[in-house]
Write a protein that holds these residues in place. Structure first.
Motif, short mmCIF file in Angstrom:
data_model
loop_
_atom_site.label_atom_id
_atom_site.label_comp_id
_atom_site.label_asym_id
_atom_site.label_seq_id
_atom_site.Cartn_x
_atom_site.Cartn_y
_atom_site.Cartn_z
N LEU A 207 1.07 -1.02 0.14
CA LEU A 207 -0.05 0.13 0.11
C LEU A 207 0.49 1.01 -0.48
N GLY A 208 1.98 0.50 0.39
CA GLY A 208 3.03 2.28 0.33
C GLY A 208 3.84 2.42 -0.92
N VAL A 209 3.51 1.79 -1.32
CA VAL A 209 4.64 2.56 -2.95
C VAL A 209 2.84 1.75 -3.81
N LEU A 210 2.15 2.00 -4.11
CA LEU A 210 0.92 1.95 -5.42
C LEU A 210 0.55 3.81 -5.54
N PRO A 211 -0.02 3.26 -6.43
CA PRO A 211 0.45 5.19 -7.37
C PRO A 211 -0.65 6.23 -6.80
N ARG A 212 -0.64 7.83 -6.73
CA ARG A 212 -1.53 8.55 -5.65
C ARG A 212 -2.77 8.11 -6.15
N ALA A 213 -2.97 8.22 -7.57
CA ALA A 213 -3.95 8.58 -8.39
C ALA A 213 -5.18 7.03 -8.14
N TRP A 214 -4.45 6.09 -7.66
CA TRP A 214 -5.55 4.70 -6.75
C TRP A 214 -6.51 5.68 -5.76
N GLY A 215 -5.90 6.79 -5.38
CA GLY A 215 -6.55 7.27 -3.87
C GLY A 215 -5.96 6.25 -2.36
N ARG A 216 -6.67 6.35 -1.39
CA ARG A 216 -6.83 5.99 -0.23
C ARG A 216 -7.31 4.48 -0.36
N ILE A 217 -6.82 3.56 -0.16
CA ILE A 217 -7.16 2.10 0.02
C ILE A 217 -7.71 1.40 1.58
N SER A 218 -9.07 1.93 1.34
CA SER A 218 -9.51 1.53 2.83
C SER A 218 -10.21 0.46 3.38
N SER A 219 -10.24 -1.02 1.91
CA SER A 219 -10.66 -2.33 2.30
C SER A 219 -9.48 -2.94 1.24
N VAL A 220 -9.13 -4.81 1.94
CA VAL A 220 -8.73 -5.23 0.82
C VAL A 220 -9.08 -6.62 1.07
N LEU A 221 -9.60 -7.10 -0.34
CA LEU A 221 -10.50 -8.19 0.33
C LEU A 221 -9.55 -9.73 -0.45
N VAL A 222 -9.27 -10.72 0.11
CA VAL A 222 -7.81 -11.72 0.16
C VAL A 222 -8.72 -13.18 0.63
N ASN A 223 -8.22 -13.68 -0.55
CA ASN A 223 -8.48 -15.54 -0.76
C ASN A 223 -7.86 -16.26 1.05
N GLY A 224 -9.13 -16.37 1.19
CA GLY A 224 -8.80 -16.97 2.96
C GLY A 224 -7.83 -17.72 2.59
N ASP A 225 -8.25 -19.03 2.25
CA ASP A 225 -7.21 -20.07 1.83
C ASP A 225 -5.75 -20.09 1.59
N THR A 226 -5.35 -18.73 0.83
CA THR A 226 -4.52 -18.15 0.06
C THR A 226 -4.04 -17.26 1.58
N TRP A 227 -4.50 -16.72 2.17
CA TRP A 227 -4.03 -16.07 3.27
C TRP A 227 -5.46 -16.25 4.53
N PRO A 228 -4.60 -16.92 5.42
CA PRO A 228 -5.63 -17.99 7.01
C PRO A 228 -5.04 -16.97 7.55
N ASP A 229 -4.06 -16.51 8.09
CA ASP A 229 -4.09 -15.61 9.08
C ASP A 229 -3.60 -14.18 8.76
N CYS A 230 -4.20 -13.58 8.71
CA CYS A 230 -4.62 -12.12 8.73
C CYS A 230 -5.76 -10.79 10.00
N PRO A 231 -4.77 -9.91 10.12
CA PRO A 231 -5.93 -9.19 10.62
C PRO A 231 -7.82 -8.69 9.93
N GLU A 232 -8.89 -8.51 10.67
CA GLU A 232 -9.63 -7.82 10.08
C GLU A 232 -9.49 -6.68 9.61
N GLN A 233 -8.17 -5.79 10.42
CA GLN A 233 -8.09 -4.35 10.03
C GLN A 233 -6.70 -3.92 10.41
N MET A 234 -6.05 -3.30 10.13
CA MET A 234 -5.01 -2.90 10.00
C MET A 234 -4.68 -1.52 10.10
N ALA A 235 -3.45 -0.84 10.94
CA ALA A 235 -3.28 0.48 10.77
C ALA A 235 -2.34 1.00 9.51
#
Length: 137
Positions: free
Chosen positions: A53-81
């Protein structure tokens, strides 16, 4: 007797984030279903997502939500700062997108990235990332 403090590993520097983005159209969006390819260095989503998220183009704006595959990323928090802002992380079990991550920016849109598994060889990752940005995966 001294105790060693276990500080978290440093965040990836922008040059260490392996990301390739498709060329935008004249309307600012790609005409494909995949907007780019991301090759994280580990399976630690919290660490890797911060770098991404730190290297995405500014034109994309602020990313507020991320959707990932639960099988690929089973251990991730529901929200992050990240960079002083809360990013919500959701899971999907869609079998059609096990190797993608969806980034949502309010008022800007949705961006889908192919995720190249961390253990992929350099040659194979280069091929997958090139194909994703030129052919839309």
């Amino acid at each position: 007797m001294t105790s060693a403090s276990s500080s978290p590993p440093p965040l990836p520097a922008p040059r260490d984030v392996r990301l390739r983005l498709a060329e935008p159209t004249r309307f600012g969006r790609t005409a494909r279903r995949i907007d780019g390819a991301w090759w994280p260095r580990s399976d630690d989503l919290a660490r890797e997502l911060t770098g991404l998220l730190g290297v995405l183009p500014r034109a994309w704006g602020r990313i507020s939500s991320v959707l990932v595959n639960g099988d690929t990323w089973p251990d991730c928090p529901e929200q992050m700062a990240i960079a002083g802002q809360t990013v919500h992380v959701g899971h999907t079990d869609s079998p059609t997108a096990p190797h993608t991550v969806c980034l949502l920016a309010p008022g800007r849109g949705r961006y889908d990235l192919l995720v190249v598994p961390p253990a992929t060889t350099q040659a194979e990752a280069d091929l997958l990332m090139e194909r994703a940005v030129t052919q839309g995966a």
